[in-house]
Scaffold this active site. Structure first.
Site, short mmCIF file in Angstrom:
data_model
loop_
_atom_site.label_atom_id
_atom_site.label_comp_id
_atom_site.label_asym_id
_atom_site.label_seq_id
_atom_site.Cartn_x
_atom_site.Cartn_y
_atom_site.Cartn_z
CD GLU A 234 24.96 30.92 49.94
OE1 GLU A 234 25.25 30.03 50.77
OE2 GLU A 234 25.62 31.15 48.92
CB CYS A 268 27.00 26.93 50.40
SG CYS A 268 28.33 28.03 50.93
#
Length: 471
Positions: A234, A268
């Site tokens: 990720e 993010c």
């Protein structure tokens, strides 16, 4: 053991730039020994009934809730998160533990396959010891997002956390100990990044999960692939929100500000690029400036603070460099954009207008409280701009027509997640992850718990004298 051989992890309070507590880490040999102990613990843990695992995981949730204030203060001390956001993070971790304690058995249940004769099924069985390489920005949630499903699946886990949150890393290990998990089912390694490769390549490690930068993802993926071990990545994001002409502008601006300012913009999945059709661009910018201005800088330990410091002065300086370079190339700072004259990693809520290709605010991930507004001619142009990115983690559509929004979110935006009229967020019920340079694999939900299992075919024929088939 010569203490001089051990790495030292020195924390720094981002609000003041003053040094905090320091921690002695593990030598490379100690780290390998700990990984080996976690692998030995796997042999018993995999045979522990899932109901027993679930009882421990529920106790972990209770420990988190009981120690919420302590852990929130620790995050503030080490990476500058506001106490309010820290409390919410700890509750989210506890909820994640409860979720997988409740649902893991169903997610991992054998699945029968009708073969018209032989009895066949798909079974989900643990792989072994999983290494997690985790970032500082959500120092508890990122780990529990990984750990709860991984441990419930019957794997053991080893954590290499970010070097600026060593206290959080050790506290997480302590949560599992206090909850009654066997000693080596979850272990923390305090090691520098240069020592990670040896852990990845160790026989004790079966697979790797990383949340971090694109550069770190490339390194870990290459190292894991070199020894034929699975990885889930990720990575970064430059999340685009398409703002259409039929959006309710004040509401859209509030969603945009919330999306941009989560964790001080250090996420993010924070909204970073707001792509607005030309006919409402001016009105949207005015509303966004008003919404962003509500995030005033303040002491992260105060209850009313909405924007604390960034995680380090170095990180703040990099964000300002990106802003200044964008302005030098023609962007305009509608609010913010200046470094405050005080110690610490402070940066104000900032809105940039006139952002175009070739500017850092357009082409790079800005990991701080900076919203980039990009004008689009129409819906098709907005979608094109949104997809014109190396990243593909989260995305959003802000519109008054939810049918239109759902179609764009489902079929048009190149991202692992796309939300309509809300900011993107992680949830244990929904798969979490990205495409393109934002990584691969999924966390959370049934998809996440099955990332680190052996998806195993089992076929039982009633007669041993059956004819052999072909591959």
């Amino acid at each position: 053991m010569d203490m001089a051989q051990k790495p030292n992890f020195q924390t720094v309070d981002p609000a003041t730039a003053d040094p905090g507590r320091s921690y002695l880490g593990h030598t490379p040999d100690e780290a390998l020994q700990i990984a080996g102990k976690a692998r030995l613990a796997f042999d018993d843990w995999r045979r522990t009934g899932i109901a027993e695992r679930a009882a421990m995981m529920r106790r972990a949730a209770a420990v988190l809730r009981a120690r919420r204030e302590e852990f929130s203060a620790l995050m503030t001390e080490e990476m500058g998160k506001t106490l309010v956001e820290g409390r919410a993070e700890i509750e989210k971790c506890a909820g994640n533990c409860d979720f997988f304690a409740e649902h893991a058995a169903g997610f991992l249940a054998d699945q029968a396959v009708d073969m018209g004769g032989p009895r066949a099924k798909v079974a989900f069985r643990p792989l072994g010891t999983i290494l997690a390489v985790m970032p500082w920005n959500f120092p508890f949630w990122q780990v529990f997002r990984f750990a709860a499903p991984t441990l419930m699946a019957g794997n053991t886990a080893v954590l290499k956390h970010a070097s600026n949150v060593p206290g959080c890393a050790l506290a997480i290990e302590d949560v599992f100990r206090e909850a009654g998990f066997p000693e080596n089912v979850f272990r923390t390694l305090l090691i520098p990044s240069r020592d990670v490769r040896a852990i990845i390549e160790a026989d004790a490690i079966a697979a790797v999960s990383l949340t971090g930068s694109v550069e770190a993802g490339r390194e870990v993926a290459s190292q894991a692939g070199g020894v034929l071990k699975k990885s889930v990545l990720e990575l970064g994001g430059s999340d685009a929100y398409v703002v259409l002409e039929d959006a309710h502008i004040p509401a859209a601006a509030e969603v945009a500000a919330a999306a941009r300012m989560v964790n001080g913009g250090q996420s993010c999945i924070a909204g970073k690029r707001f792509i607005v059709v030309s006919e409402i661009r001016g009105a949207f910018e005015k509303a966004l400036v008003e919404a962003m201005s509500a995030y005033a800088m303040g002491d992260p330990r105060h209850e009313t603070t909405k924007l604390g410091p960034l995680q380090s002065v170095e990180a703040r300086d990099n964000v300002h460099r990106q802003v200044a370079e964008s302005v030098s190339k023609g962007a305009r700072a509608l609010v913010g954009g200046d470094v405050p004259a005080k110690a610490g990693a402070w940066y104000p809520a900032t809105v940039l207008s006139g952002v175009r290709p070739g500017m850092p605010a357009h082409d790079e991930e800005l990991f701080g409280p900076v919203a980039a507004v990009i004008e689009a001619a129409d819906q098709a142009d907005a979608i094109r701009i949104a997809n014109d990115s190396l990243f593909g983690l989260g995305s959003g559509v802000l519109t008054g027509d939810v049918v239109r929004g759902e179609r764009i979110a489902t079929d048009e935006l190149e991202a692992g997640m796309s939300f309509v009229n809300q900011n993107v967020r992680s949830d244990p019920r929904l798969p979490f992850g990205g495409v393109k340079h934002s990584g691969y694999g999924r966390e959370c939900s049934d998809f996440g718990i099955r990332e680190f299992v052996n998806i195993k075919t089992v076929l039982v024929h009633p007669e041993a004298r059956s004819k052999a088939g072909t591959e």
